[in-house]
Design an enzyme around this catalytic site. Structure first.
Site, PDB file in Angstrom:
ATOM      1  N   GLU A 126      25.867  26.249   3.360  1.00 56.02           N
ATOM      2  CA  GLU A 126      25.049  27.314   2.759  1.00 56.02           C
ATOM      3  C   GLU A 126      23.596  27.096   3.156  1.00 56.02           C
ATOM      4  O   GLU A 126      23.092  25.987   3.033  1.00 56.02           O
ATOM      5  CB  GLU A 126      25.134  27.238   1.220  1.00 56.02           C
ATOM      6  N   LYS A 128      19.792  26.608   2.968  1.00 54.01           N
ATOM      7  CA  LYS A 128      19.037  26.055   1.846  1.00 54.01           C
ATOM      8  C   LYS A 128      17.728  26.806   1.692  1.00 54.01           C
ATOM      9  O   LYS A 128      16.811  26.642   2.480  1.00 54.01           O
ATOM     10  CB  LYS A 128      18.780  24.567   2.063  1.00 54.01           C
ATOM     11  N   ASP A 130      14.298  27.618  -0.192  1.00 52.82           N
ATOM     12  CA  ASP A 130      13.359  26.871  -1.006  1.00 52.82           C
ATOM     13  C   ASP A 130      12.814  27.787  -2.090  1.00 52.82           C
ATOM     14  O   ASP A 130      11.762  28.393  -1.939  1.00 52.82           O
ATOM     15  CB  ASP A 130      12.243  26.330  -0.111  1.00 52.82           C
ATOM     16  N   TYR A 237      25.355  29.387  -6.337  1.00 53.39           N
ATOM     17  CA  TYR A 237      25.972  28.438  -5.411  1.00 53.39           C
ATOM     18  C   TYR A 237      26.594  27.183  -6.032  1.00 53.39           C
ATOM     19  O   TYR A 237      27.108  26.337  -5.313  1.00 53.39           O
ATOM     20  CB  TYR A 237      24.979  28.008  -4.339  1.00 53.39           C
ATOM     21  N   LYS A 325      18.281  19.035   6.954  1.00 47.97           N
ATOM     22  CA  LYS A 325      17.016  19.747   7.096  1.00 47.97           C
ATOM     23  C   LYS A 325      16.740  20.097   8.554  1.00 47.97           C
ATOM     24  O   LYS A 325      17.186  19.407   9.463  1.00 47.97           O
ATOM     25  CB  LYS A 325      15.868  18.864   6.578  1.00 47.97           C
ATOM     26  N   CYS A 419      -9.027  -6.755   1.067  1.00 43.60           N
ATOM     27  CA  CYS A 419      -8.998  -5.494   0.330  1.00 43.60           C
ATOM     28  C   CYS A 419     -10.342  -4.785   0.479  1.00 43.60           C
ATOM     29  O   CYS A 419     -11.388  -5.382   0.214  1.00 43.60           O
ATOM     30  CB  CYS A 419      -8.723  -5.770  -1.139  1.00 43.60           C
ATOM     31  N   CYS A 422     -12.132  -4.827  -3.228  1.00 43.38           N
ATOM     32  CA  CYS A 422     -12.624  -6.007  -3.950  1.00 43.38           C
ATOM     33  C   CYS A 422     -12.830  -7.208  -3.045  1.00 43.38           C
ATOM     34  O   CYS A 422     -13.302  -8.245  -3.505  1.00 43.38           O
ATOM     35  CB  CYS A 422     -11.680  -6.373  -5.096  1.00 43.38           C
ATOM     36  N   CYS A 437      -3.283  -6.085  -1.789  1.00 44.24           N
ATOM     37  CA  CYS A 437      -4.452  -6.789  -2.279  1.00 44.24           C
ATOM     38  C   CYS A 437      -3.985  -7.781  -3.329  1.00 44.24           C
ATOM     39  O   CYS A 437      -3.179  -7.447  -4.199  1.00 44.24           O
ATOM     40  CB  CYS A 437      -5.405  -5.765  -2.881  1.00 44.24           C
ATOM     41  N   CYS A 443      -9.255  -6.295  -9.209  1.00 43.37           N
ATOM     42  CA  CYS A 443      -9.562  -5.305  -8.172  1.00 43.37           C
ATOM     43  C   CYS A 443      -9.848  -3.954  -8.815  1.00 43.37           C
ATOM     44  O   CYS A 443      -8.991  -3.385  -9.483  1.00 43.37           O
ATOM     45  CB  CYS A 443      -8.393  -5.176  -7.195  1.00 43.37           C
TER      46      CYS A 443
HETATM   47  S1  IVH Z   1      23.441  22.486  -4.661  1.00 47.82           S
HETATM   48  C1  IVH Z   1      24.482  18.810  -7.016  1.00 47.82           C
HETATM   49  N1  IVH Z   1      23.148  24.474  -2.980  1.00 47.82           N
HETATM   50  O1  IVH Z   1      18.042  22.355  -3.248  1.00 47.82           O
HETATM   51  C2  IVH Z   1      24.165  19.995  -6.201  1.00 47.82           C
HETATM   52  N2  IVH Z   1      21.180  23.446  -3.849  1.00 47.82           N
HETATM   53  O2  IVH Z   1      17.600  19.449  -3.138  1.00 47.82           O
HETATM   54  C3  IVH Z   1      22.752  20.435  -6.307  1.00 47.82           C
HETATM   55  N3  IVH Z   1      19.097  24.469  -3.056  1.00 47.82           N
HETATM   56  O3  IVH Z   1      17.542  21.748  -6.657  1.00 47.82           O
HETATM   57  C4  IVH Z   1      22.312  21.653  -5.688  1.00 47.82           C
HETATM   58  N4  IVH Z   1      20.023  26.002  -1.789  1.00 47.82           N
HETATM   59  O4  IVH Z   1      16.950  24.069  -5.736  1.00 47.82           O
HETATM   60  C5  IVH Z   1      22.517  23.560  -3.743  1.00 47.82           C
HETATM   61  N5  IVH Z   1      23.052  26.251  -1.506  1.00 47.82           N
HETATM   62  C6  IVH Z   1      22.431  25.354  -2.255  1.00 47.82           C
HETATM   63  C7  IVH Z   1      21.014  25.279  -2.343  1.00 47.82           C
HETATM   64  C8  IVH Z   1      20.429  24.307  -3.148  1.00 47.82           C
HETATM   65  C9  IVH Z   1      18.881  25.500  -2.232  1.00 47.82           C
HETATM   66  C10 IVH Z   1      18.036  23.674  -3.698  1.00 47.82           C
HETATM   67  C11 IVH Z   1      18.150  23.582  -5.198  1.00 47.82           C
HETATM   68  C12 IVH Z   1      18.259  22.120  -5.516  1.00 47.82           C
HETATM   69  C13 IVH Z   1      17.695  21.504  -4.285  1.00 47.82           C
HETATM   70  C14 IVH Z   1      18.290  20.140  -4.075  1.00 47.82           C
END
Ligand code: IVH
Length: 692
Positions: A126, A128, A130, A237, A325, A419, A422, A437, A443
């Protein structure tokens, strides 16, 4: 207007006056309760309320629906929204940055459940987005409440706002379980974001930096009618609690979400095997810029829900899903200077000062250089042209230098061995990347950083005491230890005289400090700034030990290696031996203990609800030993399962052991259990017991 004048008001005048008072009182409530910045004295405020009450007494038929007398205080609580606890915690995801890390994730999952190294894995992929994740609770198919993720355990109750969204069904179509939590991402499309910002700007209203902020800001409105006017979208999701099993696979679950009336990202796809995942990753990366919304990667989830349950969680992330990512956005610029900063725990961190440059829409002037080896390895020199990259919200980093552009005469960088704050020696323990340090509490940089940490949001959260003010008061010599913060109210008159202050803000500061003389144990522990004790670990400790006195006594006892207290600390799920060591080191330093005691003389640390066991589980709170070979699960899986149910797993059998799980070919431990009269069970019995 005096009370006498009230007697002479016409009805028309009274209505106008009540309207004016409602507005005015609401304004002062906001200043007082939400911004901690009142403009009038308490007496003046009381006078306004009395006045309102007097008019209402004479003209009861004119009492307004928004009358101040109908409300106590500012209407909304301090944080704005009520808190809602998620029935099942909302977790985050681990990241993979490249194919290698994705492959490693797959290998870990296989190892954990004992699958052969070449067993194919089926995923649902899926995109991702943001945005911000939310949890929607449905009872008997009806939407009853919804909350933001918050800290993962509890979020903000934004039910009224969610009800204004078309993509949040008020009722689930078809058969639905008696109770189900549905999770998804609230976001704003790029075109909606641009159009909304334009409209906001035209109306002289706030414009947002990016679609994520716009979505979060729009959902978290105290007035739901504002949310209603904002173009928010939702893709569902994931699931939380469910009173019945709704699917066997994640894919089936997504289909059910669709039938119930949710939008599921149409790009979601079943991918079978790692090669197919890599191919999907490349396809989405190519389509990325053409999509209607911003994405920063693809989430891969194992499709088989039974397998997901077996894999469970580690820390705050599932073992059955990963966010792969996309590579971060990059740009080139010139490194002007390297500054070495001293952190709270004495770590020296090099920071690059750069010629300002735009990276993926954000103006960047500073970047982290990690540590001295990193500078050496990349041979970064002042004056170099460097490649910079930004990954999500993370501080930008320097990836490499462009050797062709190096100015003549540029010299290799020498990391300081003293440092900069200090002058104490800065040393690097063998095997560690960070130079620290050794000045400790002498410090000034460490001391001031600790104070800043102490008053930060997850800690004492003292309004009006930000980083800048702490530095200012520190330089003045007013703050030597955290307890000195509680002596600031005694300087209120002096503070009021300072530039940028005044009577009102000085008084507000005193109030904010006094309000924090009572503090929860978890915040208190976090505030101490012990290395590796973030807010999540502080919560674990608070829940485990319950009261401050008990915690303090146990930590002092835990300074002895091998002591029972040390064992107990190291076996708290989520803590472990390395973190136990940090706590022990902290308590072994008598000046830290003195600073603690000085603090607790001026404050009250509230007890936490002790949770040592998972309610309902038979093995909660018990000490278990596994021995022999398990046939249907690996040892780590069995151990994780036991810990998730609140049990403690140890290696050796003693009188304190409650239960020994005996696998195939068990030897001396099983015999010892029999000798000591400790209960033993078979693997099959264990499966039964832990399946609940
Ligand atoms: S699953 C345990 N599915 O990513 C499973 N998260 O880094 C948890 N997010 O807080 C989440 N798309 O805000 C899931 N298809 C997707 C997602 C997704 C975006 C975000 C979500 C989560 C964050 C985790």
């Amino acid at each position: 207007m005096t009370l006498n004048d009230v007697a002479n008001l016409t009805e028309h005048e009274a209505a106008a006056e009540l309207a004016r008072l409602a507005r005015e009182i609401a304004h002062h409530d906001r200043l007082y309760y939400q911004q901690d910045a009142p403009e009038i004295t308490d007496a003046e405020y009381d006078e306004l309320r009395r006045h309102n009450a007097a008019i209402e007494a004479r003209f009861p038929e004119l009492i307004r629906p928004d009358s101040p007398s109908e409300r106590i205080g500012g209407g909304a609580p301090e944080g704005g929204f009520a808190k809602l606890r998620h029935r099942v915690p909302m977790l985050s995801l681990d990241n993979a940055m490249d194919t290698e890390e994705f492959t490693e994730f797959c290998a870990r999952a296989r190892r954990f459940v004992g699958l052969p190294a070449d067993a194919p894995l089926d995923f649902v992929a899926e995109p991702k987005i943001d945005g911000l994740s939310i949890n929607l609770t449905y009872e008997k198919g009806r939407f009853v409440h919804g909350a933001t993720r918050g800290d993962g355990t509890e979020g903000e109750d934004v039910t009224a706002n969610l009800r204004t969204m078309k993509s949040v069904p008020a009722r689930l179509k078809g058969h639905a379980p008696a109770l189900i939590e549905i999770r998804g991402e609230v976001f704003m499309t790029k075109s909606d974001f641009l159009a909304m910002n334009e409209a906001q700007a035209a109306a002289g209203q706030k414009v947002f930096a990016n679609p994520r902020n716009a979505a979060a800001g729009s959902l978290r409105q105290l007035d739901a009618s504002i949310t209603a006017g904002r173009p928010l979208s939702l893709f569902a999701y994931a699931m939380g609690e469910a009173s019945e099993q709704v699917a066997q696979t994640h894919w089936e679950y997504l289909e059910r979400l669709g039938h119930w009336g949710f939008q599921v990202n149409p790009l979601s796809k079943r991918v079978q095997g790692e090669a197919a995942a890599a191919k999907f990753q490349a396809t989405i990366a190519a389509e990325r810029s053409g999509l209607g919304y911003d994405i920063d990667g693809v989430v891969y989830k194992l499709n088989d829900l039974a397998l997901q349950r077996r894999l469970g969680f580690v820390g705050r992330a599932p073992r059955w899903a990963i966010a792969w990512k996309f590579p971060a956005e990059q740009a080139m610029t010139v490194l002007k200077e390297i500054r070495v900063q001293v952190g709270r725990t004495g770590a020296l961190t090099p920071v690059a000062r750069l010629e300002p440059v735009n990276v993926g829409g954000v103006l960047v002037q500073n970047a982290t250089l990690h540590n001295e080896d990193d500078i050496k390895r990349k041979d970064i020199r002042i004056g170099d042209t460097v490649v910079l990259q930004r990954a999500g919200d993370v501080i930008p980093q320097i990836v490499s230098v462009v050797p062709e552009r190096r100015p003549r005469g540029a010299k290799p960088y020498h990391f300081p061995d003293r440092c900069p704050a200090c002058g104490s020696q800065a040393v690097r323990p063998p095997g560690e990347a960070v130079r620290r340090c050794t000045g400790g509490l002498i410090c000034p940089a460490q001391r001031v950083e600790r104070l800043i940490h102490f008053v930060s949001r997850p800690a004492f959260d003292i309004d009006g005491l930000g980083e800048k003010t702490i530095r200012e008061f520190f330089d003045e010599g007013w703050l030597h230890s955290p307890a000195d913060l509680f002596r600031l109210p005694a300087r209120e008159a002096e503070i009021a005289e300072r530039e940028g202050w005044g009577k009102v803000s000085a008084r507000n500061l005193s109030r904010a400090i006094e309000a924090r003389r009572r503090i929860s144990l978890d915040r208190f522990i976090y505030a101490l700034g012990v290395r590796r004790i973030g807010d999540a670990n502080a919560k674990l400790l608070a829940r485990h030990y319950g009261t401050y006195d008990h915690w303090r006594a146990q930590m002092l006892a835990a300074t002895v290696v091998g002591s029972e207290a040390r064992e107990e600390l190291g076996s708290i799920v989520g803590i472990g031996p390395a973190i136990a060591q940090e706590l022990a080191d902290f308590f072994a330093e008598h000046r830290n203990v003195e600073a603690l005691d000085e603090l607790t003389r001026v404050l009250t640390v509230e007890a936490a609800a002790r949770v040592t066991a998972v309610a309902g589980s038979e093995i909660a709170g018990k000490t278990l030993v596994f021995t022999g070979t398990m046939e249907t699960m690996t040892r780590p899986e069995a151990k994780a399962r036991a810990e998730a149910l609140g049990a403690k797993v140890t290696d050796s059998v003693s009188k304190k052991t409650d239960l020994v799980i005996v696998g195939a070919d068990a030897g001396s431990k099983a015999r010892k259990a029999v000798e000591l009269g400790v209960k033993t069970i078979t693997e099959a019995e264990w499966r039964e017991l832990s399946a609940s």
